[in-house]
Enzyme design. Structure first.
Site, PDB file in Angstrom:
ATOM      1  N   GLU A 263       0.866  -1.173   0.000  1.00 38.46           N
ATOM      2  CA  GLU A 263       0.000   0.000   0.000  1.00 38.46           C
ATOM      3  C   GLU A 263       0.901   1.222   0.000  1.00 38.46           C
ATOM      4  O   GLU A 263       1.678   1.429   0.940  1.00 38.46           O
ATOM      5  CB  GLU A 263      -0.935   0.050   1.206  1.00 38.46           C
ATOM      6  CG  GLU A 263      -1.960   1.172   1.029  1.00 38.46           C
ATOM      7  CD  GLU A 263      -2.626   1.590   2.312  1.00 38.46           C
ATOM      8  OE1 GLU A 263      -2.280   2.680   2.822  1.00 38.46           O
ATOM      9  OE2 GLU A 263      -3.473   0.842   2.810  1.00 38.46           O
ATOM     10  N   CYS A 297      -2.625   7.903   4.059  1.00 38.59           N
ATOM     11  CA  CYS A 297      -2.534   7.623   2.621  1.00 38.59           C
ATOM     12  C   CYS A 297      -3.852   7.836   1.898  1.00 38.59           C
ATOM     13  O   CYS A 297      -3.861   8.184   0.721  1.00 38.59           O
ATOM     14  CB  CYS A 297      -2.060   6.183   2.404  1.00 38.59           C
ATOM     15  SG  CYS A 297      -0.381   5.858   2.976  1.00 38.59           S
TER      16      CYS A 297
END
Length: 526
Positions: A263, A297
């Site tokens: 990720e 994020c």
């Protein structure tokens, strides 16, 4: 923006950990190197020192993990997930202590630290319930119905190497390890140096929940040496961090033919359509942009607003932004805390100053607040961001959002997709069908309709991850646990094999099989 004096109190409880706690946590680390001091971004003070690991220590950690994993893999998955149920309760019961640690190490506001408690408990509960079905033996139609029986098995990879980020000290340090362990693997975990104490407390809670000794090994140290060694020896890799480093991790895993789940970064857009509920959209935009001071994020860095409602939306949004309470106290009631380090403060400052120098306008914020905390920066809204500005395409990873106006849905989709990243997006409209249609055109791993990021991320039964430069693989859902397994097909053939039977010509055999295929098609068998 001028926050009131009440946004400036200092932490009210001691920040430094007592010697007994540091000594206990240090004993949980596989490390032979010297102790390294850790500091809190809330004040810049030292909170304690933890030992550092060497690449040889990483090898030792893997040896211990492999020894423990052999017996663990033989246990039934229902037995393996029992510790998750107990861990769920421990995380909720000990949340005050965990919230303090999260705040002390990350600098975030307490309400955003609480998101990590919710996420960790949710992942525990989900995989405790669903792992047995996700990993259950599955039957498939064999090549020859009745004669062929095909079954799929999910076998643990062995030892999973996890390199965790600093921005979510509890959640991101432990929730990727939980499904890996439930799948029958052992784990070697390297938390970021900025968030090691929170991680170690979570590991202690895993021990208390009944996870057998040896299965979860922790090493501490820098990314290139210790983090690199963790990934080098892993049977499966889980990495959360920058896209630049993720490319190196993926390359190295590929050379070793090991699976990798990554990720990485994002430049996430929120589109407010002309029929959106502007009050709700403004409230959500504030949360989605400034949660954890933008160090998330999946947070929103681009507000794409339909021109028909742009002025009214911005009025409501800016009212909320300028009223935000910034603080570094270990207490509830603050909307945003601190950035985590001088490096993050420098990056945020650079992006804002660059945009202003090149013609952007500051609608709110725009400056550091050392009077609140050494790394605090005001929640900032920029207008007029254009090509050539750093914050146009690079991930800022701070409390900064840029505003863009569009005249229709097509322009909004094109702008949302105009990035190398593809992690998260948000669409606001009262017409859910319209929202789903717009979402399907946006190339991101998750899209939230009438929410910023929480709806998709907290849906533990559904996969979460990135497209394009935002990563590979998924966490959560079936994909979040089966990625830690090798999938095996065991097919048993009965009575008649695939060879030409005695007394039958090859032509007759081929015709018989061709007829069988036509019959299977008519019967709808695949």
């Amino acid at each position: 923006m001028t926050p009131s004096p009440r946004t400036q109190p200092r932490p009210q409880r001691p920040l430094a950990l007592d010697e007994a706690t540091v000594r206990r946590m240090s004993a949980r680390v596989v490390a032979s190197g010297p102790a390294q001091e850790r500091m809190t971004p809330l004040t810049g003070e030292t909170i304690g020192a933890l030992p550092t690991s060497t690449p040889d220590d990483v090898v030792t950690a893997y040896e211990r993990a492999r020894a423990a994993q052999q017996e663990w893999a033989q246990r039934d998955v229902r037995e393996r997930v029992e510790f998750l149920t107990r861990l769920h309760d421990l995380v909720l019961d000990r949340q005050d202590e965990l919230l303090d640690l999260i705040q002390i190490e990350s600098g975030k506001a307490r309400i955003q630290a609480f998101e990590e408690v919710l996420d960790t408990a949710g992942v525990c509960r989900h995989y405790a319930k669903k792992a047995p079905s996700y990993l259950a033996e599955r039957k498939a139609l064999g090549a020859l119905p009745v004669l062929t029986q095909a079954r799929t098995h999910y076998l643990p990879k062995g030892v999973v190497g996890i390199v965790a980020p600093w921005n979510y000290p509890l959640s991101m340090s432990i929730t990727d390890a939980l499904p890996a362990l439930a799948a029958g693997n052992a784990v070697v975990l390297r938390p970021d140096e900025k968030s090691s104490f929170t991680c170690l407390r979570a590991v202690e809670l895993c021990d208390e929940a009944g996870l057998p000794e040896g299965l979860l090994q922790v090493v501490l140290g820098d990314g290139p040496n210790v983090g690199g060694a963790v990934l080098e020896h892993a049977d499966s890799v889980m990495f959360t961090g920058s896209t630049k480093t993720g490319r190196i991790v993926a390359r190295d895993a590929g050379e070793r033919l090991k699976s990798a789940s990554l990720e990485l970064g994002g430049k996430n857009a929120m589109y407010i359509a002309d029929d959106a509920d502007l009050t709700r959209a403004a409230e959500c935009a504030q949360r989605a942009v400034f949660a954890s001071a933008g160090q998330l994020c999946i947070s929103i860095e681009r507000l794409v607003v339909h021109e028909k409602i742009a002025d009214e939306f911005l009025r409501r949004f800016l009212e909320r932004v300028t009223a935000m309470k910034i603080g570094v106290a270990l207490d509830w009631g603050y909307d945003m805390g601190s950035l985590i380090s001088a490096d993050q403060l420098e990056r945020v400052t650079q992006h804002v100053d660059d945009a202003v120098a090149k013609g952007a306008t500051v609608l709110a914020g725009g400056k550091a607040r050392p009077d609140i905390g050494p790394y605090c920066y005001e929640p900032t809204v920029l207008d007029g961001v254009a090509d050539g500005m750093l914050c146009r395409d690079e991930e800022t990873f701070g409390p900064v959002v840029s505003v863009y106006r569009v005249s229709n849905d097509d322009e909004a989709v094109a702008l949302a997709n105009d990035t190398d990243f593809g992690l998260n997006a948000s669409v606001w409209t009262k017409d859910v069908a319209r929202g789903r249609a717009i979402a399907a055109r946006i190339r991101t791993g998750t899209v939230n309709v009438n929410e910023g990021y929480a709806a998709a991320y907290a849906s533990n039964g559904a996969p979460m991850g990135g497209m394009k430069a935002s990563g590979l693989g998924r966490r959560h859902g079936a994909e979040g646990i089966t990625k830690y397994t090798d999938i095996q097909n065991v097919s048993v053939q009965r009575l008649q094999g695939f060879g030409v039977p005695k007394g039958v010509s090859q032509r007759q055999f081929a015709r018989a099989l061709s007829t069988g295929l036509r019959v299977m098609k008519k019967a709808g068998l695949s």
